[in-house]
Write a protein that holds these residues in place. Sequence first.
Motif, short mmCIF file in Angstrom:
data_model
loop_
_atom_site.label_atom_id
_atom_site.label_comp_id
_atom_site.label_asym_id
_atom_site.label_seq_id
_atom_site.Cartn_x
_atom_site.Cartn_y
_atom_site.Cartn_z
N PHE A 18 0.83 -1.20 0.00
CA PHE A 18 0.00 0.00 0.00
C PHE A 18 0.87 1.25 0.00
O PHE A 18 0.62 2.20 -0.75
CB PHE A 18 -0.94 0.01 1.21
CG PHE A 18 -1.87 1.20 1.21
CD1 PHE A 18 -3.07 1.15 0.53
CD2 PHE A 18 -1.53 2.37 1.88
CE1 PHE A 18 -3.92 2.25 0.50
CE2 PHE A 18 -2.37 3.47 1.86
CZ PHE A 18 -3.56 3.41 1.17
N PHE A 19 1.90 1.26 0.82
CA PHE A 19 2.79 2.42 0.91
C PHE A 19 3.41 2.74 -0.44
O PHE A 19 3.39 3.90 -0.87
CB PHE A 19 3.87 2.17 1.97
CG PHE A 19 4.81 3.32 2.13
CD1 PHE A 19 4.47 4.40 2.92
CD2 PHE A 19 6.04 3.33 1.48
CE1 PHE A 19 5.34 5.48 3.07
CE2 PHE A 19 6.91 4.40 1.62
CZ PHE A 19 6.56 5.47 2.41
N GLU A 20 3.94 1.74 -1.10
CA GLU A 20 4.59 1.96 -2.40
C GLU A 20 3.59 2.47 -3.44
O GLU A 20 3.92 3.32 -4.26
CB GLU A 20 5.27 0.69 -2.89
CG GLU A 20 6.51 0.32 -2.10
CD GLU A 20 7.59 1.41 -2.13
OE1 GLU A 20 7.81 2.02 -3.19
OE2 GLU A 20 8.21 1.63 -1.07
N ARG A 21 2.37 1.96 -3.40
CA ARG A 21 1.36 2.34 -4.38
C ARG A 21 0.78 3.74 -4.10
O ARG A 21 0.51 4.50 -5.03
CB ARG A 21 0.24 1.31 -4.38
CG ARG A 21 -0.80 1.52 -5.48
CD ARG A 21 -1.89 0.47 -5.48
NE ARG A 21 -2.75 0.64 -4.32
CZ ARG A 21 -3.01 -0.28 -3.41
NH1 ARG A 21 -2.46 -1.49 -3.50
NH2 ARG A 21 -3.80 -0.03 -2.40
N GLU A 22 0.61 4.11 -2.84
CA GLU A 22 -0.15 5.32 -2.51
C GLU A 22 0.64 6.45 -1.84
O GLU A 22 0.23 7.60 -1.94
CB GLU A 22 -1.31 4.95 -1.57
CG GLU A 22 -2.31 3.99 -2.15
CD GLU A 22 -3.21 4.63 -3.20
OE1 GLU A 22 -3.37 5.87 -3.19
OE2 GLU A 22 -3.74 3.89 -4.04
N LEU A 23 1.72 6.13 -1.13
CA LEU A 23 2.30 7.14 -0.25
C LEU A 23 3.80 7.39 -0.43
O LEU A 23 4.32 8.37 0.10
CB LEU A 23 2.04 6.77 1.22
CG LEU A 23 0.58 6.65 1.61
CD1 LEU A 23 0.45 5.97 2.97
CD2 LEU A 23 -0.10 7.99 1.60
N ALA A 24 4.49 6.53 -1.13
CA ALA A 24 5.95 6.65 -1.24
C ALA A 24 6.35 7.92 -1.97
O ALA A 24 5.63 8.42 -2.83
CB ALA A 24 6.51 5.43 -1.96
#
Length: 169
Positions: A18-24
């Motif tokens: 999720f982090f890589e897709r949305e927030l990184a």
Amino acid sequence: AEKYLRPRAEIIAACNTFFERELAGAPFVAAHLRGTDKFREDDSLKDTNAQILNVLEQAPSGQRILLLTDDERCLTMARERFGSRIAATDCRRGNGEAGIHLAKSDPVQTGREAMVDAYLALRAGRFIGNGLSNVSAMIAVLKDWPAGACTLIGNSILEDRSFMLYQKK
């Protein structure tokens, strides 16, 4: 918490995905809004949620917001206010007065979803939550937040409970 709470590999993997897709790639702020059954135990919940959203207004206008919530109505309200800045995991949410954790659902899945949200929030530069929520209160203690980076609206339920446990009768 640091000694005993260690999320399983599947929780970390879900957070990473999720982090890589949305927030990184840029700082983000995390916030936790409660809804569903919390209205029955907290008369000031509507005001608390409004205060959390008002604090979010102070975040830089281009900064993403990770929203943790158990209530579809809270997610809709935040998206109406902040638009595409809102990122939220794909988890079960209610739209009435029944708590997700009380519904006829898999309690392991419910716990997993809460843990993914909480451990994602720990990656934020700032967190705003409801002190009367166990999820927000745990996020506040699971990370050594810099001064001013973690805001709980209202007293932490964990501190209030601890105080009550040790009061002499």
